[in-house]
Write a protein that holds these residues in place. Sequence first.
Motif, PDB file in Angstrom:
ATOM      1  N   ALA A   1       0.802  -1.215   0.000  1.00  0.00           N
ATOM      2  CA  ALA A   1       0.000   0.000   0.000  1.00  0.00           C
ATOM      3  C   ALA A   1       0.839   1.271   0.000  1.00  0.00           C
ATOM      4  O   ALA A   1       0.484   2.262  -0.651  1.00  0.00           O
ATOM      5  CB  ALA A   1      -0.929   0.003   1.218  1.00  0.00           C
ATOM      6  N   LYS A   2       1.988   1.265   0.725  1.00  0.00           N
ATOM      7  CA  LYS A   2       2.700   2.511   0.972  1.00  0.00           C
ATOM      8  C   LYS A   2       4.097   2.597   0.366  1.00  0.00           C
ATOM      9  O   LYS A   2       4.607   3.694   0.178  1.00  0.00           O
ATOM     10  CB  LYS A   2       2.793   2.738   2.492  1.00  0.00           C
ATOM     11  CG  LYS A   2       1.468   3.107   3.145  1.00  0.00           C
ATOM     12  CD  LYS A   2       0.916   4.381   2.542  1.00  0.00           C
ATOM     13  CE  LYS A   2      -0.404   4.794   3.158  1.00  0.00           C
ATOM     14  NZ  LYS A   2      -0.948   6.008   2.513  1.00  0.00           N
ATOM     15  N   LEU A   3       4.723   1.478   0.099  1.00  0.00           N
ATOM     16  CA  LEU A   3       6.083   1.523  -0.429  1.00  0.00           C
ATOM     17  C   LEU A   3       6.060   1.388  -1.951  1.00  0.00           C
ATOM     18  O   LEU A   3       5.183   0.740  -2.521  1.00  0.00           O
ATOM     19  CB  LEU A   3       6.933   0.408   0.179  1.00  0.00           C
ATOM     20  CG  LEU A   3       7.041   0.395   1.711  1.00  0.00           C
ATOM     21  CD1 LEU A   3       7.994  -0.697   2.155  1.00  0.00           C
ATOM     22  CD2 LEU A   3       7.481   1.754   2.249  1.00  0.00           C
ATOM     23  N   ASN A   4       7.018   2.020  -2.581  1.00  0.00           N
ATOM     24  CA  ASN A   4       7.127   1.961  -4.040  1.00  0.00           C
ATOM     25  C   ASN A   4       8.303   1.069  -4.421  1.00  0.00           C
ATOM     26  O   ASN A   4       9.452   1.344  -4.073  1.00  0.00           O
ATOM     27  CB  ASN A   4       7.344   3.365  -4.608  1.00  0.00           C
ATOM     28  CG  ASN A   4       6.136   4.255  -4.411  1.00  0.00           C
ATOM     29  OD1 ASN A   4       4.997   3.816  -4.568  1.00  0.00           O
ATOM     30  ND2 ASN A   4       6.363   5.517  -4.052  1.00  0.00           N
ATOM     31  N   PHE A   5       8.010  -0.016  -5.094  1.00  0.00           N
ATOM     32  CA  PHE A   5       9.054  -0.903  -5.574  1.00  0.00           C
ATOM     33  C   PHE A   5       8.589  -1.553  -6.877  1.00  0.00           C
ATOM     34  O   PHE A   5       7.386  -1.633  -7.154  1.00  0.00           O
ATOM     35  CB  PHE A   5       9.406  -1.975  -4.527  1.00  0.00           C
ATOM     36  CG  PHE A   5       8.239  -2.814  -4.076  1.00  0.00           C
ATOM     37  CD1 PHE A   5       7.929  -4.003  -4.714  1.00  0.00           C
ATOM     38  CD2 PHE A   5       7.453  -2.409  -3.002  1.00  0.00           C
ATOM     39  CE1 PHE A   5       6.865  -4.777  -4.307  1.00  0.00           C
ATOM     40  CE2 PHE A   5       6.383  -3.185  -2.578  1.00  0.00           C
ATOM     41  CZ  PHE A   5       6.093  -4.366  -3.233  1.00  0.00           C
TER      42      PHE A   5
END
Length: 272
Positions: free
Chosen positions: A95-99
Amino acid sequence: MNRKIKKTFTYLILICISVIMVGPFLWLLLSSLLPNTNVYDFPYNVKLQSFSISNFTGVFEFVDFGSYIWNTVLISGASVFLNALIASMTAYPLAKLNFKGKDILFTIIISAMIIPSTAAMVVNYLTITKLGLSDSYLGVILPTSVTIFNIFNMRQAFLNIPDSIRESGRMDGASELRIFFSLIMPMVKPSIAVVVLFQFMASWNDFLWPMIVLNSTNKYPLSAALTMLNGQFAYNFGWVAAGTVLSILPTLFIFVLTQDMFVDGVSGANKG
């Protein structure tokens, strides 16, 4: 006038639905409190002096009910704790981290929901057997420690949290793990309550998987023990009804404790 008629009609429908839903439980409760009563002679000829707790005492006298309750508490408690922890820690980065590949990974996780539970049960049994965990509590707990629906529910909750919360934590020098446990998790308590209630109900009422994994009947949870009780004492349905009522009470108790957060959590997930 038309509005009052519609409102009255709506309430009548809701009352009828409530009676239909509660009816089986009331029948079960009456059967447990009326010894030596034919369950098929409903409605019963109920008199105040007819009520007795002899069915409940009979269950505790002939069945090691306390041991089965402890087994269920152990299995359900561990399953709920692991499920809430793993679902939260899996959903947070989605939901919150970009990878790279985040959306593809989430799609794969959600796609796993189409796998029939029976097929998953075969795979789980083979895995547990290869790990040497058959006839153990851990063998029952591990396959229930991850639920895709709970991951989806927690992800929706995390999506509703502003990114400014994480940024404020970073400005104070907090690590991502510290932000997760100290800032984010307290804000999703309603969704955690949904996970706890759903997983507790699923684990508490599950009887098939424990009966497959466990060979020792003294390790059975309550639901599996009730199935065995139904086979041994089918002639005395009052005992079976009493045991079933006792198994339902903890679920009702947990729901009463978490009902406010449960409603907030479901509505929050729907908004997300």
